[in-house]
Design a protein around this motif. Structure first.
Motif, PDB file in Angstrom:
ATOM      1  N   GLU A  86       0.816  -1.222   0.000  1.00 34.89           N
ATOM      2  CA  GLU A  86       0.000   0.000   0.000  1.00 34.89           C
ATOM      3  C   GLU A  86       0.848   1.270   0.000  1.00 34.89           C
ATOM      4  O   GLU A  86       0.350   2.337  -0.335  1.00 34.89           O
ATOM      5  CB  GLU A  86      -0.969  -0.007   1.174  1.00 34.89           C
ATOM      6  CG  GLU A  86      -2.071  -1.022   0.983  1.00 34.89           C
ATOM      7  CD  GLU A  86      -3.057  -1.043   2.121  1.00 34.89           C
ATOM      8  OE1 GLU A  86      -4.200  -0.643   1.899  1.00 34.89           O
ATOM      9  OE2 GLU A  86      -2.650  -1.456   3.225  1.00 34.89           O
ATOM     10  N   ASN A  87       2.110   1.174   0.356  1.00 30.99           N
ATOM     11  CA  ASN A  87       2.993   2.336   0.275  1.00 30.99           C
ATOM     12  C   ASN A  87       3.548   2.527  -1.136  1.00 30.99           C
ATOM     13  O   ASN A  87       4.224   3.521  -1.400  1.00 30.99           O
ATOM     14  CB  ASN A  87       4.156   2.205   1.262  1.00 30.99           C
ATOM     15  CG  ASN A  87       3.685   2.263   2.693  1.00 30.99           C
ATOM     16  OD1 ASN A  87       2.774   3.020   3.024  1.00 30.99           O
ATOM     17  ND2 ASN A  87       4.282   1.462   3.549  1.00 30.99           N
ATOM     18  N   GLU A 141      -4.042  -0.417  -2.995  1.00 30.94           N
ATOM     19  CA  GLU A 141      -5.017   0.190  -2.095  1.00 30.94           C
ATOM     20  C   GLU A 141      -5.919  -0.936  -1.602  1.00 30.94           C
ATOM     21  O   GLU A 141      -6.048  -1.972  -2.258  1.00 30.94           O
ATOM     22  CB  GLU A 141      -5.842   1.254  -2.810  1.00 30.94           C
ATOM     23  CG  GLU A 141      -6.699   0.684  -3.937  1.00 30.94           C
ATOM     24  CD  GLU A 141      -7.475   1.752  -4.684  1.00 30.94           C
ATOM     25  OE1 GLU A 141      -8.464   2.269  -4.119  1.00 30.94           O
ATOM     26  OE2 GLU A 141      -7.103   2.044  -5.834  1.00 30.94           O
ATOM     27  N   THR A 142      -6.510  -0.751  -0.445  1.00 29.01           N
ATOM     28  CA  THR A 142      -7.432  -1.744   0.086  1.00 29.01           C
ATOM     29  C   THR A 142      -8.853  -1.323  -0.247  1.00 29.01           C
ATOM     30  O   THR A 142      -9.240  -0.178   0.002  1.00 29.01           O
ATOM     31  CB  THR A 142      -7.272  -1.900   1.606  1.00 29.01           C
ATOM     32  OG1 THR A 142      -5.933  -2.339   1.877  1.00 29.01           O
ATOM     33  CG2 THR A 142      -8.247  -2.930   2.169  1.00 29.01           C
ATOM     34  N   VAL A 143      -9.607  -2.243  -0.851  1.00 26.06           N
ATOM     35  CA  VAL A 143     -11.009  -2.003  -1.180  1.00 26.06           C
ATOM     36  C   VAL A 143     -11.830  -3.187  -0.681  1.00 26.06           C
ATOM     37  O   VAL A 143     -11.286  -4.240  -0.352  1.00 26.06           O
ATOM     38  CB  VAL A 143     -11.238  -1.801  -2.697  1.00 26.06           C
ATOM     39  CG1 VAL A 143     -10.481  -0.593  -3.221  1.00 26.06           C
ATOM     40  CG2 VAL A 143     -10.873  -3.039  -3.478  1.00 26.06           C
ATOM     41  N   LYS A 188      -6.369  -6.160  -1.051  1.00 29.92           N
ATOM     42  CA  LYS A 188      -5.415  -5.228  -1.639  1.00 29.92           C
ATOM     43  C   LYS A 188      -5.449  -5.402  -3.151  1.00 29.92           C
ATOM     44  O   LYS A 188      -5.307  -6.527  -3.646  1.00 29.92           O
ATOM     45  CB  LYS A 188      -4.002  -5.497  -1.138  1.00 29.92           C
ATOM     46  CG  LYS A 188      -3.788  -5.136   0.301  1.00 29.92           C
ATOM     47  CD  LYS A 188      -2.344  -5.375   0.669  1.00 29.92           C
ATOM     48  CE  LYS A 188      -2.120  -5.180   2.142  1.00 29.92           C
ATOM     49  NZ  LYS A 188      -0.734  -5.459   2.514  1.00 29.92           N
ATOM     50  N   VAL A 247      -4.602  -3.324  -7.180  1.00 30.74           N
ATOM     51  CA  VAL A 247      -3.983  -2.244  -7.938  1.00 30.74           C
ATOM     52  C   VAL A 247      -4.904  -1.970  -9.122  1.00 30.74           C
ATOM     53  O   VAL A 247      -5.144  -2.859  -9.948  1.00 30.74           O
ATOM     54  CB  VAL A 247      -2.571  -2.616  -8.434  1.00 30.74           C
ATOM     55  CG1 VAL A 247      -2.004  -1.505  -9.315  1.00 30.74           C
ATOM     56  CG2 VAL A 247      -1.652  -2.887  -7.254  1.00 30.74           C
ATOM     57  N   ARG A 248      -5.455  -0.762  -9.170  1.00 32.47           N
ATOM     58  CA  ARG A 248      -6.289  -0.379 -10.313  1.00 32.47           C
ATOM     59  C   ARG A 248      -5.384  -0.180 -11.519  1.00 32.47           C
ATOM     60  O   ARG A 248      -4.238   0.234 -11.388  1.00 32.47           O
ATOM     61  CB  ARG A 248      -7.041   0.915 -10.028  1.00 32.47           C
ATOM     62  CG  ARG A 248      -8.086   0.760  -8.954  1.00 32.47           C
ATOM     63  CD  ARG A 248      -8.755   2.100  -8.691  1.00 32.47           C
ATOM     64  NE  ARG A 248      -9.391   2.095  -7.398  1.00 32.47           N
ATOM     65  CZ  ARG A 248     -10.710   2.043  -7.226  1.00 32.47           C
ATOM     66  NH1 ARG A 248     -11.512   1.997  -8.259  1.00 32.47           N
ATOM     67  NH2 ARG A 248     -11.206   2.054  -6.010  1.00 32.47           N
ATOM     68  N   GLU A 304     -16.650  -2.154  -3.929  1.00 36.44           N
ATOM     69  CA  GLU A 304     -16.862  -0.887  -3.225  1.00 36.44           C
ATOM     70  C   GLU A 304     -18.350  -0.545  -3.071  1.00 36.44           C
ATOM     71  O   GLU A 304     -18.769   0.576  -3.280  1.00 36.44           O
ATOM     72  CB  GLU A 304     -16.123   0.250  -3.934  1.00 36.44           C
ATOM     73  CG  GLU A 304     -14.627   0.078  -3.912  1.00 36.44           C
ATOM     74  CD  GLU A 304     -13.890   1.259  -4.493  1.00 36.44           C
ATOM     75  OE1 GLU A 304     -14.219   1.689  -5.608  1.00 36.44           O
ATOM     76  OE2 GLU A 304     -12.984   1.756  -3.792  1.00 36.44           O
TER      77      GLU A 304
END
Length: 104
Positions: A20-21, A25-27, A35, A37-38, A79
């Motif tokens: 995440e760094n 992103e967490t969704v 976790k 990655v779009r 989401e």
């Protein structure tokens, strides 16, 4: 035991790609935190391919989050909204999933 190139790739998936760094992103997907990655570049490719319906969301996720590989045309909650799975690609334990907004 010596590590293979594949072992190093899988290690990088968790340490870099799904960090995440860095990129991830967490969704919430199907009521579970994951976790991801779009990927807007991949979405453009899917949307210009005449064989595929356009996708509203494209993301990469570790396959271990799922009991099996998600199947196209099934519904996935992403989401808090329902989407139809249009594309699923499996590559070295990572899934690329393309979703299209679900409306009845």
């Amino acid at each position: 035991m010596n590590k293979t190139f594949k072992d190093f790739l899988l290690q990088d998936v968790n340490n870099v790609f799904l960090n995440e760094n860095e990129f991830a992103e967490t969704v919430i997907i199907n009521k579970n935190a994951m976790k991801i990655v779009r990927d807007s570049d991949e979405m453009v490719q899917f949307n210009t391919d005449k064989k595929l319906a356009s996708c509203d969301v494209v993301f990469h996720v570790e396959s271990s989050y799922f009991r099996g590989i998600p199947q196209p045309e099934r519904i996935m909650e992403f989401e808090g909204k329902e989407y139809r799975i249009k594309v699923v690609r499996n590559n070295l334990g990572m899934l690329t999933i393309g979703l299209m907004r679900y409306t009845e």
